[in-house]
Design a protein around this motif. Structure first.
Motif, PDB file in Angstrom:
ATOM      1  N   VAL A  96      13.054 -38.926 -60.127  1.00  8.63           N
ATOM      2  CA  VAL A  96      14.438 -38.981 -59.659  1.00  8.63           C
ATOM      3  C   VAL A  96      14.834 -37.646 -59.015  1.00  8.63           C
ATOM      4  CG1 VAL A  96      16.842 -39.140 -60.393  1.00  8.63           C
ATOM      5  CG2 VAL A  96      15.168 -40.760 -61.278  1.00  8.63           C
ATOM      6  N   VAL A  97      14.464 -36.558 -59.689  1.00  6.70           N
ATOM      7  CA  VAL A  97      14.832 -35.250 -59.148  1.00  6.70           C
ATOM      8  C   VAL A  97      14.168 -35.025 -57.784  1.00  6.70           C
ATOM      9  CG1 VAL A  97      14.589 -32.765 -59.480  1.00  6.70           C
ATOM     10  CG2 VAL A  97      15.330 -34.220 -61.379  1.00  6.70           C
ATOM     11  N   ALA A  98      12.868 -35.374 -57.702  1.00  3.07           N
ATOM     12  CA  ALA A  98      12.160 -35.187 -56.432  1.00  3.07           C
ATOM     13  C   ALA A  98      12.788 -36.045 -55.338  1.00  3.07           C
ATOM     14  CB  ALA A  98      10.680 -35.551 -56.591  1.00  3.07           C
ATOM     15  N   ARG A 150      14.541 -33.905 -52.499  1.00  4.31           N
ATOM     16  CA  ARG A 150      13.666 -33.959 -51.322  1.00  4.31           C
ATOM     17  C   ARG A 150      13.068 -32.600 -51.001  1.00  4.31           C
ATOM     18  NH1 ARG A 150      16.228 -38.293 -47.309  1.00  4.31           N
ATOM     19  NH2 ARG A 150      17.187 -39.549 -48.900  1.00  4.31           N
ATOM     20  N   GLY A 151      12.699 -32.432 -49.724  1.00  4.71           N
ATOM     21  CA  GLY A 151      12.197 -31.138 -49.277  1.00  4.71           C
ATOM     22  C   GLY A 151      10.951 -30.717 -50.028  1.00  4.71           C
ATOM     23  N   ILE A 164       5.803 -31.210 -53.342  1.00  4.00           N
ATOM     24  CA  ILE A 164       4.913 -30.757 -54.415  1.00  4.00           C
ATOM     25  C   ILE A 164       4.735 -31.854 -55.456  1.00  4.00           C
ATOM     26  CG2 ILE A 164       4.664 -29.116 -56.315  1.00  4.00           C
ATOM     27  CD1 ILE A 164       6.190 -27.100 -54.492  1.00  4.00           C
ATOM     28  N   VAL A 165       5.857 -32.404 -55.902  1.00  2.81           N
ATOM     29  CA  VAL A 165       5.788 -33.442 -56.929  1.00  2.81           C
ATOM     30  C   VAL A 165       4.949 -34.621 -56.439  1.00  2.81           C
ATOM     31  CG1 VAL A 165       7.156 -35.158 -58.166  1.00  2.81           C
ATOM     32  CG2 VAL A 165       7.932 -32.796 -58.064  1.00  2.81           C
ATOM     33  N   SER A 166       5.179 -35.012 -55.188  1.00  2.00           N
ATOM     34  CA  SER A 166       4.424 -36.150 -54.656  1.00  2.00           C
ATOM     35  C   SER A 166       2.931 -35.861 -54.653  1.00  2.00           C
ATOM     36  CB  SER A 166       4.887 -36.479 -53.237  1.00  2.00           C
ATOM     37  OG  SER A 166       6.220 -36.876 -53.268  1.00  2.00           O
ATOM     38  N   THR A 218      14.879 -43.911 -56.032  1.00  2.98           N
ATOM     39  CA  THR A 218      15.922 -42.914 -55.789  1.00  2.98           C
ATOM     40  C   THR A 218      16.130 -42.709 -54.301  1.00  2.98           C
ATOM     41  OG1 THR A 218      15.202 -41.818 -57.789  1.00  2.98           O
ATOM     42  CG2 THR A 218      16.699 -40.604 -56.359  1.00  2.98           C
ATOM     43  N   LEU A 219      15.023 -42.565 -53.578  1.00  7.12           N
ATOM     44  CA  LEU A 219      15.120 -42.370 -52.128  1.00  7.12           C
ATOM     45  C   LEU A 219      15.939 -43.484 -51.495  1.00  7.12           C
ATOM     46  CD1 LEU A 219      11.636 -41.185 -50.866  1.00  7.12           C
ATOM     47  CD2 LEU A 219      13.802 -39.969 -50.801  1.00  7.12           C
ATOM     48  N   SER A 220      15.698 -44.724 -51.967  1.00  6.73           N
ATOM     49  CA  SER A 220      16.382 -45.841 -51.321  1.00  6.73           C
ATOM     50  C   SER A 220      17.859 -45.884 -51.711  1.00  6.73           C
ATOM     51  CB  SER A 220      15.694 -47.160 -51.667  1.00  6.73           C
ATOM     52  OG  SER A 220      15.955 -47.516 -53.000  1.00  6.73           O
ATOM     53  N   PHE A 221      18.197 -45.241 -52.846  1.00  2.91           N
ATOM     54  CA  PHE A 221      19.606 -45.263 -53.249  1.00  2.91           C
ATOM     55  C   PHE A 221      20.368 -44.028 -52.796  1.00  2.91           C
ATOM     56  CE2 PHE A 221      18.370 -48.519 -56.367  1.00  2.91           C
ATOM     57  CZ  PHE A 221      19.380 -49.419 -56.104  1.00  2.91           C
ATOM     58  N   ALA A 222      19.636 -42.928 -52.622  1.00  6.48           N
ATOM     59  CA  ALA A 222      20.300 -41.652 -52.376  1.00  6.48           C
ATOM     60  C   ALA A 222      21.144 -41.672 -51.109  1.00  6.48           C
ATOM     61  CB  ALA A 222      19.269 -40.528 -52.309  1.00  6.48           C
TER      62      ALA A 222
END
Ligand SMILES: Nc1ncnc2c1ncn2[C@@H]1O[C@H](COP(=O)(O)OP(=O)(O)OP(=O)(O)O)[C@@H](O)[C@H]1O
Ligand code: SF4
Ligand SMILES: [Mg+2]
Lengths: 280, 354, 313
Positions: free
Chosen positions: A99-101, A105-106, A111-113, A162-166
């Motif tokens: 969720v944080v990643a 983003r950025g 890194i997380v990915s 998260t990406l799709s909701f952000a």
């Protein structure tokens, strides 16, 4: 409302949930239930164990005349705890990072990915072997090892959701009125990420339970007490299968029904909330 | 091309007779009658235009004749093709007719060619299946066909994949495939809608030219009366799954009787504008086929509708010219039509708000 | 090219993780030598000295990593410390790896051979009773743990029906060994086939609704030929992707299945090594498996270009 959900989730869903509740209760209450002692030797004078299934021993006994039904129920304690702890750990760590990643983003995201990809590109069982081989084989170690393995798949789903909701209006709106990151994540994003994660948790628990079985077959499962994997392993030798197939098949049936129920329930929840398919 | 033709083919005269054709789809919301009692005929070498708004059943009609329908569809009525009864108990195996006797050019060439198959192979396929050609002969014929449809450098193109060709080129390939076995009947379902305006005319010209050369019959489906005007002998106008007017092209344009046909004509897009931009789209929406209106299906949108239109569906009646039929109670030219017209121009009544 | 670079990065990352695990989780000397590390017997001391030398234990961690990696790349997997004769790990690997590879290749071939016709049949009858039954079947198979399936197949085909031998002899002729490998391969293949079937079926059904399929039908191409010549190839993409990704899961599964059917491959090698606490062997096998897995995925990319001309340059 409740009967519209019922209609769409289908009666099989509730049967699956019923089984999961039943097996969890049995496991939880095992010591207080009127079942045989899993560690006692129920030898019958003049007959050599293992004994075939009968009214006294529903699942038969093993070579040491221990009651297989009681052992399977007690095995459920370990297997279910492993499944539960593993997926809870995966949810907590993977869900948070994902969720944080996805929100920040950025660089954090990149890194997380990458870490997720590295973990996913490891054949997971091999990683489990590595960790359990280097550490001890206690219940907590095994459960947490499997939990570590759940982090990447869970995290990836959490990030994607998260990406799709952000970018949706309610998040932009919250940001516009000056809500802080932490508040947005907790109040706006988490509730939306939780549902697909719930479906994944059911599937992930099945995966963890099966993984424990796999480790048992490699001699790497929990050292003390029966687990489903260890019980099946004991009955899986050629001679045992030929003479006393019930030793393996009792736990296999219970394990299979449980895994099937978890899979089915997870699958239904996922399609009920129309979550897109993301493999484990 | 005569060598390709099979025995028992209609050399001249009546090729196709459709009588009272009705096509119903089974859907979750109940049956949908997408083609409702259509009758028409087509002679060898003739071109028939089928015109109507989107959803009027043009595609379903042509696919019903060809038998290219999903399994949820049911057809009733009769279709005679040459001396064969396509709907009767002795109906032939359609896949033997497809590609050989009748073939179809689809609307969107971008998605109607197999993306992972060479163009040559796609043209060769019907040749090999129906005519038993060898791989080499089929390829040679494919190159010749590509030349026939005016594709430059056919020797090179034959080995290319669809994504290497422009939209217009792809539609030419589609036509080459459809023509490969020398069919007697060609369906072209909006063959130009997906193309640039300049290419549109070329494709229509190509179809017309091949029709003349091969004495082939053509069914040209379009929502654009302007397209069919120059390229057909007969025009059938569809609305809500029914035929509402049918006439020889000249007759239709000079003496159209259906207010719907008239409205369609007024909505012809102009050539100097980008395709699909209409001058006057007909206001309102086509009828719901799940629950068709009792009377004339056009009544809710028709400026000339009266009580009778809403009560009773008009039958297909013959006009002065015996080849001209239309279904309307108060057709163009009738006293009621003029009366309404005068009232509209006097500004007393706008549209069909009554 | 970019994919290749990413793959190399991935293998590097995995090797760091593996190496890190060995060196940071506990005492590396102990991890390499096992209980002998704490001994003061002369032969143990000699082993300690040898291990320090071989694994560069007196150097700082980064240098150790680079040297260890260099050895790996050149095929020097170190020495088995757990066993008395101390043959090099690479010899063990050379003996065991082909067996595991045979098993895996056979399993994947079987899985594809089962999945493709199965998917074609159920896509052609989408949502008809036959397809419904097949969906239930694949769901059951996917939920079935591989060790449970192994026990069931072993019981039914090995013991009750006696169709397949339950032994594996390294000395048997090649064909006999392939026969002996069939049942374990089937164990791995069936659930994999179910996964592939589900994917391919969905994609086939989507493809069958494309206009170019109708176009093919309108040319007079028969139903079967439409299915094979026109629908199958454009539907293969996700199947092939998952086929590659799934190799990793199958490798894990094959370790277990090898143990159940007593095939002396990498699976039993790793279990034996763990029981002996012979970590160089464990590490070597982990590295081999991971590299193989990454390579498979590079291969999958190459296959893409074979089936889809649009990906070609
Ligand atoms: N497979 C099907 N199942 C149910 N209904 C269908 C099916 N195919 C077509 N229809 C219905 O039949 C009607 C006529 O459709 P058709 O495609 O023939 O229209 P059309 O005149 O070709 O329109 P367009 O100009 O958009 O191509 C539509 O209302 C459509 O909803
Ligand atoms: S019948 Fe009536 S509603 Fe229908 S087209 Fe004619 S005038 Fe209009
Ligand atoms: Mg259409």
């Amino acid at each position: 409302m409740s009967d519209t959900i019922n209609r769409r989730l289908g009666p099989l869903f509730w049967i699956a949930v019923g089984w999961l509740v039943l097996i969890s209760l049995l496991a939880l209450l095992a010591p207080w239930l009127p079942i045989k002692d899993p560690d006692a030797y129920y030898l019958v004078r003049g007959e050599r164990p293992p004994y075939a299934p009968s009214a006294t021993h529903w699942f038969g006994t093993d070579q040491d005349a221990r009651d297989m039904f009681a052992r399977t129920i007690f095995g459920a304690r370990v297997s279910l705890v492993i499944g539960f702890v593993a997926i809870a750990f995966g949810m907590l760590v993977g869900g948070t990072t994902g969720v944080v990643a996805g929100y920040l983003r950025g660089r954090t995201d990149r890194i997380v990915s990458f870490v997720f990809i590295v973990f996913l590109s490891f054949p997971s069982l091999v990683l489990a072997i590595l960790i359990t081989a280097l550490l001890d084989r206690g219940l907590v170690t095994i459960a947490l090892t499997l939990g570590v393995l759940a982090v990447a798949p869970v995290g990836r789903l959490a990030r994607a959701t998260t990406l799709s909701f952000a970018e949706r209006e309610f998040v932009t709106a919250a940001r516009a009125i000056g809500a802080g990151d932490r508040r947005i994540i907790i109040r706006e994003l988490l509730p939306n990420v939780v549902i697909p994660m719930g479906a994944l948790a059911l599937l992930g628990m099945a995966v963890a339970i099966v993984a424990e079985g796999g480790l048992a077959f490699l001699g790497l499962s929990v050292e003390k007490g029966p687990t489903w994997g260890k019980l099946i392993l004991i009955g899986a030798g050629s001679r045992e299968l030929e003479k006393s197939p019930w030793i393996a098949f009792g736990p296999i049936i219970i394990l299979f029904i449980t895994v099937l129920s978890l899979n089915y329930a997870g699958d239904r929840v996922r399609s009920y909330f129309d979550v897109r398919e993301i493999g484990l | 091309m005569t060598s390709l033709q099979t025995d028992g083919r209609v050399a001249d005269g009546r090729l196709l007779t459709v009588e009272d054709l009705r096509t119903t789809f089974a859907t979750e919301r109940g049956p949908v009658c997408a083609v409702d009692g259509v009758s028409l005929t087509l002679d060898r070498g003739q071109a028939l235009g089928i015109v109507g708004e989107s959803g009027s059943g043009k595609t379903v009609l042509s696919r019903s004749i060809m038998g290219l329908l999903p399994s949820t569809a049911r057809r009733e009525g009769s279709i005679r093709f040459g001396d064969q009864d396509l709907l009767g108990p002795n109906a032939p195996d359609m896949s033997r007719l497809w590609g050989r006797e009748m073939s179809m050019v689809f609307q969107n060439p971008m998605v109607s060619l197999n993306p992972v198959m060479r163009i040559g192979e796609q043209i060769a396929e019907p040749l090999r299946i129906h005519l038993g050609m060898s791989r080499r002969d089929a390829k040679a014929t494919a190159i010749r066909l590509l030349r026939d449809v005016r594709i430059p450098e056919p020797d090179r193109r034959v080995d290319q994949y669809p994504h290497e060709l422009s939209g217009g080129m792809r539609q030419r390939v589609m036509i080459a495939i459809a023509l490969a076995c020398g069919p007697t009947l060609l369906f072209a379902d909006e063959p130009t809608t997906a193309l640039d305006v300049t290419v549109q005319a070329q494709i229509l010209e190509l179809i017309a030219e091949q029709r003349a050369e091969r004495n082939m019959s053509v069914v040209l489906v379009t929502h654009d009366l302007g397209v069919v005007a120059g390229h057909t002998d007969v025009i059938a106008v569809m609305y809500g799954g029914r035929l509402v007017e049918i006439a020889p092209t000249k007759v239709l344009f000079s003496q159209m009787r259906m207010p719907y046909t008239e409205a369609l004509l007024q909505s012809i897009p102009r050539l100097d504008q980008k395709s699909h931009t209409r001058l006057n789209a007909i206001p309102g929406r086509p009828p719901d086929l799940h629950d068709p209106p009792r009377g004339c299906a056009f009544a809710p949108r028709c400026a000339f509708a009266r009580d009778r239109c809403r009560e009773e569906a008009p039958p297909l009646a013959t006009a002065e010219n015996p080849d001209h039929k239309f279904a309307c109670w108060y057709p163009v030219g009738s006293p009621e039509y003029h009366e309404t017209k005068e009232r509209i121009s006097a500004g007393l009544e706008i549209g069909s708000t009554s | 090219m970019q994919r290749l670079a990413a793959s190399v990065m991935l293998i590097l990352a995995v090797s760091m993780l593996t190496f890190g695990a060995m060196n940071l989780l506990g005492d590396p000397l102990f991890n390499i030598l096992g209980p002998a590390a704490a001994d003061t017997k002369p032969e143990s001391l000699a082993k300690v000295a040898a291990a320090k030398e071989l694994y560069y234990l007196d150097r700082p961690l980064p240098e150790r990593y680079v040297r260890w990696l260099g050895d790996m790349v050149t095929g020097d997997f170190g020495v088995q410390f757990g066993s008395t004769g101390q043959p090099p790990v690479s010899e063990l690997v050379k003996e065991r790896f082909p067996r595991s590879l045979t098993l895996l290749v056979m399993a994947q071939l079987l899985a594809a051979m089962i999945a493709i016709p199965w998917a074609l049949i159920s896509a052609a009858r989408a949502n008809k009773p036959a397809d419904r039954i097949s969906t239930v079947n694949s769901f059951l198979l996917i939920a079935m743990p591989n060790f449970a399936l192994a026990v069931i197949l072993k019981y039914v085909f090995g013991i009750k029906l006696g169709w397949f031998p339950l032994t594996f002899k390294a000395t048997d002729p090649w064909l006999t060994r392939v026969y002996q490998t069939f049942l374990p391969a089937l164990t791995i293949a069936l659930p994999a086939a179910a996964v592939y079937q589900r994917l391919l079926r969905t994609d086939l059904i989507t493809t069958l609704q494309e206009d170019f399929i109708l176009m093919a039908r309108s040319k007079g191409v028969g139903r079967q030929r439409v299915l094979f010549k026109h629908a199958l190839r454009p539907s293969l993409f996700s199947f092939i992707t998952v086929f590659g990704i799934n190799t990793g899961t199958l490798i894990g599964g094959s370790l277990i299945v090898e143990n159940i059917f007593r095939i002396p491959g990498l699976g039993s090698a790793i279990v034996e090594a763990i029981l002996r606490e012979d970590f160089p062997v464990v590490l070597a096998i982990v590295m081999i498996i991971t590299t193989a897995f990454v390579l498979v995925n590079v291969l999958v990319d190459a296959v893409y270009t074979l089936i889809d001309p649009r990906v070609r340059r």
